[in-house]
Design an enzyme around this catalytic site. Structure first.
Site, PDB file in Angstrom:
ATOM      1  N   ILE A 163     -25.710  20.074  19.604  1.00 36.14           N
ATOM      2  CA  ILE A 163     -26.379  19.821  18.546  1.00 36.14           C
ATOM      3  C   ILE A 163     -26.244  18.255  18.311  1.00 36.14           C
ATOM      4  CG2 ILE A 163     -27.227  20.040  16.328  1.00 36.14           C
ATOM      5  CD1 ILE A 163     -26.690  23.051  16.547  1.00 36.14           C
ATOM      6  N   CYS A 210     -20.714  20.760  12.506  1.00 32.13           N
ATOM      7  CA  CYS A 210     -20.141  21.124  13.099  1.00 32.13           C
ATOM      8  C   CYS A 210     -19.889  22.857  12.830  1.00 32.13           C
ATOM      9  CB  CYS A 210     -18.601  20.574  12.017  1.00 32.13           C
ATOM     10  SG  CYS A 210     -18.396  20.634  10.541  1.00 32.13           S
ATOM     11  N   PRO A 211     -18.588  23.563  12.961  1.00 29.87           N
ATOM     12  CA  PRO A 211     -18.883  25.141  12.910  1.00 29.87           C
ATOM     13  C   PRO A 211     -17.912  25.013  11.584  1.00 29.87           C
ATOM     14  CG  PRO A 211     -17.069  24.978  14.309  1.00 29.87           C
ATOM     15  CD  PRO A 211     -17.883  23.503  14.649  1.00 29.87           C
ATOM     16  N   ARG A 239     -23.482  24.988   8.266  1.00 29.27           N
ATOM     17  CA  ARG A 239     -23.584  26.715   7.684  1.00 29.27           C
ATOM     18  C   ARG A 239     -23.376  25.868   6.097  1.00 29.27           C
ATOM     19  NH1 ARG A 239     -25.000  28.661  11.661  1.00 29.27           N
ATOM     20  NH2 ARG A 239     -24.229  30.638  12.440  1.00 29.27           N
ATOM     21  N   ASP A 263     -30.612  23.683   4.760  1.00 31.41           N
ATOM     22  CA  ASP A 263     -31.530  24.243   5.534  1.00 31.41           C
ATOM     23  C   ASP A 263     -30.892  25.931   5.600  1.00 31.41           C
ATOM     24  OD1 ASP A 263     -33.791  25.905   6.731  1.00 31.41           O
ATOM     25  OD2 ASP A 263     -31.935  25.927   8.242  1.00 31.41           O
ATOM     26  N   GLU A 268     -26.696  34.129   2.066  1.00 31.25           N
ATOM     27  CA  GLU A 268     -28.881  33.890   2.200  1.00 31.25           C
ATOM     28  C   GLU A 268     -28.250  35.575   1.857  1.00 31.25           C
ATOM     29  OE1 GLU A 268     -28.300  30.072   4.819  1.00 31.25           O
ATOM     30  OE2 GLU A 268     -28.344  32.092   5.899  1.00 31.25           O
ATOM     31  N   HIS A 287     -33.696  28.459   6.145  1.00 26.09           N
ATOM     32  CA  HIS A 287     -32.646  28.764   8.047  1.00 26.09           C
ATOM     33  C   HIS A 287     -33.374  28.687   8.904  1.00 26.09           C
ATOM     34  CE1 HIS A 287     -28.698  30.384   8.713  1.00 26.09           C
ATOM     35  NE2 HIS A 287     -29.349  30.095   9.877  1.00 26.09           N
TER      36      HIS A 287
END
Length: 333
Positions: A163, A210-211, A239, A263, A268, A287
């Site tokens: 991404i 990034c994760p 995230r 987003d 959530e 999201h």
């Protein structure tokens, strides 16, 4: 080969009104149960004696695995797999597969929808036109909100996976100056690589890809936000946990940052009391980066291919290292 029994636990998470059918998954099982949503406490009972399960966000814990001794495969309708107890799956010989990089184009597309909204002031102009302000204008062009060109602006990207690379490519096409911050220096990267603090300080647009892990959790914090230009914008489609939401809200409310587009949130669905809900110049979307029709169809196809590959003894997108202790006879020709 087919699974004896497949259980799909939460198909409603990827098909709002069943505009996408789960039938492609049914071809890989003798029998299938498909549930719209499953509460965590109901997961074990619904999986029962199934040998394969497909899910998105339902927790597959060690306790669930112990209650479902025939389970050999967990397929995820997502890239993330933090809802699965991976060490427990390894110990029990359960293969876990995710959907890989299915949403790259969709996420990059949303990033630039945000950027163009900010730099072109699209939402503001649309609202004014609907209120009749252009009709009342004394000049042919009504432009009270300053707009800017993207060319020459610095786009700092934290995380340079699929991404991040896609976002960089689009930014480059707009003539932006791209800077990348990543834990490992990428091979043949055409852009300057900077530290995370440098990315915060030089950015006109900071986009996070990034994760979520120990090093990235809470990265968007008071200290790093104070490095940013007051004219800069921050985008998070990664995230929610990478952002300290109160710190970001404070920065926006005190005009230390021009805008934020997020987003994803730490909780959530969104909690009613999230600090960002009423923060100044903060756009929150629910999201949706991964939800274009083509993206979800691709996701479902990958999930079906993953299950089929596992059943044929050639698993793909495997995220764990299962010990081969499970009975391999739980399949049907």
């Amino acid at each position: 080969m087919k699974a004896k029994h497949l259980v799909i636990l939460d198909f409603a998470t990827m098909s709002h009104a069943y505009e996408i059918s789960p039938s492609i998954l049914y071809d890989h099982a003798v029998t299938t149960d498909c549930y719209a949503l499953t509460a965590p406490e109901d997961a074990a009972a619904r999986i029962g004696d199934a040998d394969a399960v497909i899910c998105n966000k339902v927790p597959i814990t060690a306790e669930v695995m112990d209650a479902c001794p025939n389970l050999r495969y967990v397929g995820l309708l997502a890239t993330g797999y933090n809802n699965v107890d991976i060490p427990a799956a390894d110990q029990r010989g359960i293969t876990v597969c995710n959907a890989g990089s299915y949403s790259t184009n969709a996420v990059a597309q949303l990033v630039f929808a945000y950027i163009l909204d900010h730099y072109e002031k699209l939402s503001l102009y649309n609202a004014d036109v609907r209120l009749g302000k252009w009709t009342e204008s004394k000049t042919f062009s009504y432009f009270p909100y300053p707009t800017m060109e993207l060319a020459g602006k610095t786009m700092a990207i934290i995380g340079y996976g699929s991404i991040g690379k896609a976002v960089a490519k689009i930014a480059d096409a707009f003539g932006m100056q791209v800077v990348v911050a990543t834990r490992t220096t990428p091979a043949d990267c055409p852009y300057p690589v900077a530290s995370v603090p440098k990315a915060f300080s030089c950015a006109d647009v900071l986009s996070i890809h990034c994760p979520l892990n120990e090093s990235s959790a809470g990265m968007v914090c008071r200290g790093n936000l104070r490095l940013m230009k007051p004219t800069a914008i921050l985008i998070n489609t990664a995230r929610g946990g990478v952002v300290c939401e109160q710190d970001l809200a404070d920065a926006l409310n005190h005009d230390e940052l021009a805008a934020a587009y997020v987003d994803v949130l730490e909780r959530e669905p969104m909690a009613a009391d999230t600090p960002l809900r009423n923060a100044k110049n903060c756009m929150i979307t629910s999201h949706i980066a991964w939800t274009p029709m083509e993206t979800r169809q691709r996701l479902l196809s990958i999930a079906a291919e993953n299950l089929g590959g596992f059943l044929q003894g050639c698993p793909q997108n495997v995220v764990n290292h299962p010990q081969m202790t499970k009975d391999t006879e739980n399949t049907e020709e």
